[in-house]
Design an enzyme around this catalytic site. Sequence first.
Site, PDB file in Angstrom:
ATOM      1  N   CYS A 117      57.871  20.786  68.529  1.00 34.89           N
ATOM      2  CA  CYS A 117      56.768  20.011  69.094  1.00 34.89           C
ATOM      3  C   CYS A 117      57.072  19.519  70.511  1.00 34.89           C
ATOM      4  CB  CYS A 117      56.476  18.819  68.187  1.00 34.89           C
ATOM      5  SG  CYS A 117      55.207  17.717  68.838  1.00 34.89           S
TER       6      CYS A 117
ATOM      7  N   TRP B 243      55.470  18.896  57.968  1.00 33.35           N
ATOM      8  CA  TRP B 243      56.849  18.579  58.330  1.00 33.35           C
ATOM      9  C   TRP B 243      57.647  18.185  57.096  1.00 33.35           C
ATOM     10  CZ3 TRP B 243      58.193  20.084  62.960  1.00 33.35           C
ATOM     11  CH2 TRP B 243      57.234  20.103  63.997  1.00 33.35           C
TER      12      TRP B 243
ATOM     13  N   ARG C 125      46.777  12.197  59.347  1.00 32.86           N
ATOM     14  CA  ARG C 125      47.666  13.291  59.729  1.00 32.86           C
ATOM     15  C   ARG C 125      49.079  12.754  59.940  1.00 32.86           C
ATOM     16  NH1 ARG C 125      44.812  17.738  62.246  1.00 32.86           N
ATOM     17  NH2 ARG C 125      46.485  18.005  63.764  1.00 32.86           N
TER      18      ARG C 125
ATOM     19  N   THR D  33      52.062  13.156  61.758  1.00 35.79           N
ATOM     20  CA  THR D  33      52.472  13.851  62.970  1.00 35.79           C
ATOM     21  C   THR D  33      53.797  13.328  63.518  1.00 35.79           C
ATOM     22  OG1 THR D  33      51.222  12.296  64.362  1.00 35.79           O
ATOM     23  CG2 THR D  33      50.074  14.276  63.601  1.00 35.79           C
ATOM     24  N   VAL D  34      54.426  14.154  64.344  1.00 41.93           N
ATOM     25  CA  VAL D  34      55.572  13.744  65.150  1.00 41.93           C
ATOM     26  C   VAL D  34      55.138  13.769  66.610  1.00 41.93           C
ATOM     27  CG1 VAL D  34      57.342  14.556  63.561  1.00 41.93           C
ATOM     28  CG2 VAL D  34      56.411  16.144  65.233  1.00 41.93           C
TER      29      VAL D  34
ATOM     30  N   GLU E 224      52.131   7.823  68.974  1.00 46.91           N
ATOM     31  CA  GLU E 224      51.600   8.370  70.225  1.00 46.91           C
ATOM     32  C   GLU E 224      52.772   8.603  71.186  1.00 46.91           C
ATOM     33  OE1 GLU E 224      50.248   9.721  73.497  1.00 46.91           O
ATOM     34  OE2 GLU E 224      48.879   9.577  71.769  1.00 46.91           O
ATOM     35  N   SER E 225      52.979   9.853  71.587  1.00 49.95           N
ATOM     36  CA  SER E 225      54.186  10.217  72.338  1.00 49.95           C
ATOM     37  C   SER E 225      54.328   9.461  73.654  1.00 49.95           C
ATOM     38  CB  SER E 225      54.210  11.728  72.602  1.00 49.95           C
ATOM     39  OG  SER E 225      53.149  12.118  73.453  1.00 49.95           O
TER      40      SER E 225
ATOM     41  N   TYR F 177      47.377  24.569  74.411  1.00 53.20           N
ATOM     42  CA  TYR F 177      46.848  24.543  73.048  1.00 53.20           C
ATOM     43  C   TYR F 177      45.364  24.891  73.021  1.00 53.20           C
ATOM     44  CZ  TYR F 177      51.103  22.684  71.013  1.00 53.20           C
ATOM     45  OH  TYR F 177      52.397  22.553  70.569  1.00 53.20           O
TER      46      TYR F 177
END
Length: 412
Positions: free
Chosen positions: A126, A158, A200, A202-203, A218-219, A266
């Site tokens: 990711c 994951w 979801r 998520t990573v 949130e990255s 994406y």
Amino acid sequence: MSFSSCTSSLLTIRPLPTKKNPITKPTKARLFVKTMSLNQNQNSPNPNPNLLTSITKLLWGQSLPPQLLISAVRTTWSTAWHLMMSQMAPSDPSGSYARPASKFRIHHASSNISRQNLHLYVGLPCPWAHRTLIVRSLKGLEDSVPVSVASPGIDGAWEFRDSDHPVSDRDMLVSTSDKAQGCTTLKQVYNSRRGGYNGRSTVPMLWDVKKKDVVCNESYDIIEFFNSGLNEIAGNPGLDLAPPPLRKKIDEWNQIIYPKVNNGAYRCGFAQSQGAYDTAVNQLFSALDMIDDHLGGSRYLCGDELTLADVCLFTTLIRFDLVYNVLFKCTKKKLIEYRNLHGYLRDIYQIPKVAATCNFVAIMDGYYKTLFPLNPGGIRPIIPSDCEHEALSKPHNRESLSSTRNDVQIYA
């Protein structure tokens, strides 16, 4: 009869008996297929190729299947593809990929985040999680913020499992078990928070071990927090990847990089219509052309200093020739064809600790072997020569673009 559970078989096709074709004429009424070995890996999802070859030869010899069958298979696959894509990559009415918003955000005015009980969850394929790993390393937070590295399972979710691959001389990150909760999947970690969670999983995801709750998934919030919110426990508190004088420029670059490059790749790969793809790919390469031109006179995006904007761009660029150029149909150019962008990529890659966050095999496995709708065969292509560690370690000579030497601050 399940093909996966048989070791051998004799297939006999018998026509129905009629007055003109009585069952008593075996030489004309029976078609025997030679005994076929079905020796096959029990865990393999693919049917035995020898059996399939024999059946197809029996049905239509050396010719292609009849047009009616081809049309039926095409229609069935197209319907299944759109169904899978709608779950994996939701789109708007035009067929353009619409990335879901992150559920858990950090409000920077908040002071109730524990600095002592944080745990980071990531996945190596990711690019959004990769951002957090780079900033964590550059800020010297490896000991203060432990990490668990998840891997995509066969269904794309994951999961945690220790890597079968030995760690290289560069101490490259590999998949691990869940070091904080002992869970087998990331979904279980999310669900273990108070009140549970049905969204979801998520990573990246920042976890409060003591409260057993999600701090943020949130990255960009996480890398901002790592950069300025944990200096009291950071090994390199003097490094600032978003200094006040450059914050406006960083925001301006992010407004270009995120929609057109980070998410742009994406939008190309997950486009569900020709129009959506055409729009995304044109925006992507127009942005790359512009950035390449800018980097012809500037070492980094905002001048002489590495910033969060560079980190966000890097994690897309390092995947470009590995994955996006091929699997996501970003085929107009390879990154190596951009002289300035590829030199810029090597410059950042060679900053101490950055290369160790780039596990190319894990990255490629995470896309080619997991995104079934885009690569049904699950075959991982060979790593391009320009993406190998030796090629990325070649001199970049971009320090000559710096008006002042900031190597000590950046490389600390």
